[in-house]
Design a protein around this motif. Structure first.
Motif, PDB file in Angstrom:
ATOM      1  N   MET A   1       0.841  -1.181   0.000  1.00  0.00           N
ATOM      2  CA  MET A   1       0.000   0.000   0.000  1.00  0.00           C
ATOM      3  C   MET A   1       0.886   1.244   0.000  1.00  0.00           C
ATOM      4  O   MET A   1       1.820   1.349   0.783  1.00  0.00           O
ATOM      5  CB  MET A   1      -0.884   0.002   1.234  1.00  0.00           C
ATOM      6  N   VAL A   2       0.568   2.177  -0.875  1.00  0.00           N
ATOM      7  CA  VAL A   2       1.305   3.438  -0.980  1.00  0.00           C
ATOM      8  C   VAL A   2       0.328   4.578  -0.748  1.00  0.00           C
ATOM      9  O   VAL A   2      -0.782   4.570  -1.262  1.00  0.00           O
ATOM     10  CB  VAL A   2       1.961   3.585  -2.376  1.00  0.00           C
ATOM     11  N   THR A   3       0.762   5.567   0.032  1.00  0.00           N
ATOM     12  CA  THR A   3      -0.016   6.787   0.201  1.00  0.00           C
ATOM     13  C   THR A   3       0.643   7.870  -0.640  1.00  0.00           C
ATOM     14  O   THR A   3       1.815   8.176  -0.459  1.00  0.00           O
ATOM     15  CB  THR A   3      -0.067   7.225   1.679  1.00  0.00           C
ATOM     16  N   TYR A   4      -0.133   8.415  -1.577  1.00  0.00           N
ATOM     17  CA  TYR A   4       0.343   9.470  -2.466  1.00  0.00           C
ATOM     18  C   TYR A   4      -0.258  10.795  -2.030  1.00  0.00           C
ATOM     19  O   TYR A   4      -1.444  10.868  -1.725  1.00  0.00           O
ATOM     20  CB  TYR A   4      -0.128   9.228  -3.902  1.00  0.00           C
ATOM     21  N   LEU A   5       0.556  11.843  -2.036  1.00  0.00           N
ATOM     22  CA  LEU A   5       0.031  13.192  -1.929  1.00  0.00           C
ATOM     23  C   LEU A   5       0.098  13.778  -3.323  1.00  0.00           C
ATOM     24  O   LEU A   5       1.170  13.849  -3.928  1.00  0.00           O
ATOM     25  CB  LEU A   5       0.834  14.080  -0.979  1.00  0.00           C
ATOM     26  N   VAL A   6      -1.047  14.167  -3.864  1.00  0.00           N
ATOM     27  CA  VAL A   6      -1.118  14.753  -5.201  1.00  0.00           C
ATOM     28  C   VAL A   6      -1.459  16.225  -5.053  1.00  0.00           C
ATOM     29  O   VAL A   6      -2.474  16.581  -4.456  1.00  0.00           O
ATOM     30  CB  VAL A   6      -2.181  14.043  -6.062  1.00  0.00           C
ATOM     31  N   GLY A   7      -0.601  17.086  -5.597  1.00  0.00           N
ATOM     32  CA  GLY A   7      -0.857  18.515  -5.604  1.00  0.00           C
ATOM     33  C   GLY A   7      -1.232  18.952  -7.007  1.00  0.00           C
ATOM     34  O   GLY A   7      -0.548  18.616  -7.969  1.00  0.00           O
ATOM     35  N   THR A   8      -2.327  19.670  -7.121  1.00  0.00           N
ATOM     36  CA  THR A   8      -2.768  20.146  -8.426  1.00  0.00           C
ATOM     37  C   THR A   8      -2.982  21.649  -8.395  1.00  0.00           C
ATOM     38  O   THR A   8      -3.162  22.241  -7.337  1.00  0.00           O
ATOM     39  CB  THR A   8      -4.063  19.436  -8.880  1.00  0.00           C
ATOM     40  N   ASP A   9      -2.948  22.254  -9.574  1.00  0.00           N
ATOM     41  CA  ASP A   9      -3.242  23.685  -9.661  1.00  0.00           C
ATOM     42  C   ASP A   9      -4.185  23.985 -10.822  1.00  0.00           C
ATOM     43  O   ASP A   9      -4.252  25.094 -11.301  1.00  0.00           O
ATOM     44  CB  ASP A   9      -1.965  24.511  -9.785  1.00  0.00           C
ATOM     45  N   GLY A  10      -4.902  22.965 -11.273  1.00  0.00           N
ATOM     46  CA  GLY A  10      -5.876  23.201 -12.326  1.00  0.00           C
ATOM     47  C   GLY A  10      -6.235  21.946 -13.087  1.00  0.00           C
ATOM     48  O   GLY A  10      -5.708  20.852 -12.842  1.00  0.00           O
ATOM     49  N   GLU A  11      -7.141  22.112 -14.029  1.00  0.00           N
ATOM     50  CA  GLU A  11      -7.674  20.999 -14.807  1.00  0.00           C
ATOM     51  C   GLU A  11      -6.593  20.243 -15.571  1.00  0.00           C
ATOM     52  O   GLU A  11      -6.557  19.012 -15.580  1.00  0.00           O
ATOM     53  CB  GLU A  11      -8.736  21.511 -15.779  1.00  0.00           C
ATOM     54  N   SER A  12      -5.694  20.970 -16.212  1.00  0.00           N
ATOM     55  CA  SER A  12      -4.652  20.326 -17.008  1.00  0.00           C
ATOM     56  C   SER A  12      -3.748  19.455 -16.143  1.00  0.00           C
ATOM     57  O   SER A  12      -3.430  18.313 -16.498  1.00  0.00           O
ATOM     58  CB  SER A  12      -3.825  21.390 -17.732  1.00  0.00           C
ATOM     59  N   ALA A  13      -3.334  19.970 -15.000  1.00  0.00           N
ATOM     60  CA  ALA A  13      -2.485  19.197 -14.096  1.00  0.00           C
ATOM     61  C   ALA A  13      -3.231  17.975 -13.578  1.00  0.00           C
ATOM     62  O   ALA A  13      -2.678  16.871 -13.549  1.00  0.00           O
ATOM     63  CB  ALA A  13      -2.004  20.066 -12.943  1.00  0.00           C
ATOM     64  N   SER A  14      -4.474  18.145 -13.177  1.00  0.00           N
ATOM     65  CA  SER A  14      -5.257  17.020 -12.657  1.00  0.00           C
ATOM     66  C   SER A  14      -5.420  15.925 -13.704  1.00  0.00           C
ATOM     67  O   SER A  14      -5.293  14.738 -13.401  1.00  0.00           O
ATOM     68  CB  SER A  14      -6.630  17.494 -12.178  1.00  0.00           C
ATOM     69  N   THR A  15      -5.693  16.319 -14.932  1.00  0.00           N
ATOM     70  CA  THR A  15      -5.877  15.345 -16.008  1.00  0.00           C
ATOM     71  C   THR A  15      -4.581  14.586 -16.286  1.00  0.00           C
ATOM     72  O   THR A  15      -4.574  13.356 -16.392  1.00  0.00           O
ATOM     73  CB  THR A  15      -6.387  16.045 -17.279  1.00  0.00           C
ATOM     74  N   ALA A  16      -3.471  15.309 -16.404  1.00  0.00           N
ATOM     75  CA  ALA A  16      -2.179  14.666 -16.678  1.00  0.00           C
ATOM     76  C   ALA A  16      -1.769  13.750 -15.528  1.00  0.00           C
ATOM     77  O   ALA A  16      -1.275  12.634 -15.756  1.00  0.00           O
ATOM     78  CB  ALA A  16      -1.106  15.723 -16.928  1.00  0.00           C
TER      79      ALA A  16
END
Length: 134
Positions: free
Chosen positions: A1-16
């Protein structure tokens, strides 16, 4: 099991980021997805919702808009959040900045490279890719 922290700053980043992680995460993993901004807005909510919708089909996703709340802004907020959730890997989008933009605006990804104590996955955003030479 891995815990990821995902940081986004908009739609393009979230999609990629969702495209990249969908090939790696398993049902046993956990994703904490955040958009660090001083004001909750529709753009921020939409960005974290993309991650929740896309990756939530694979694993548990806890998505939220967080207030960076102090000097250091999003970079320190991401580091603090990674520590808070005991993340094993951090994932963010990579934008390319000119030298002048880096001096004036700074670069969150560059600052994280220097300060993160966990592995950092930088996902190149399509709009910042240089076409391959033919």
């Amino acid at each position: 099991m891995v815990t990821y922290l995902v940081g986004t700053d908009g739609e393009s980043a979230s999609t990629a980021i969702a495209d990249q992680l969908s090939n790696h995460v398993t049902a046993d993993d956990h994703i904490r997805a955040v958009y660090a901004t001083t004001a909750s807005n529709e753009r921020a909510e939409h960005a974290v919702q993309i991650l929740e919708d896309r990756l939530g089909q694979i694993t548990t996703v806890d998505a939220d808009v967080i207030d960076p709340g102090r000097e250091g802004g999003p970079m320190l907020a991401l580091l603090d959040e990674a520590e808070r959730v005991d993340a094993e890997q951090m994932v963010i989008g990579l934008r390319r900045h000119s030298r002048t933009e880096r001096i004036i605006l700074g670069s969150i990804s560059h600052a994280l490279i220097e300060r993160a104590t966990i592995p950092l996955l930088l996902v190149p955003l399509p709009e910042y890719q240089t076409p391959a030479a033919e």
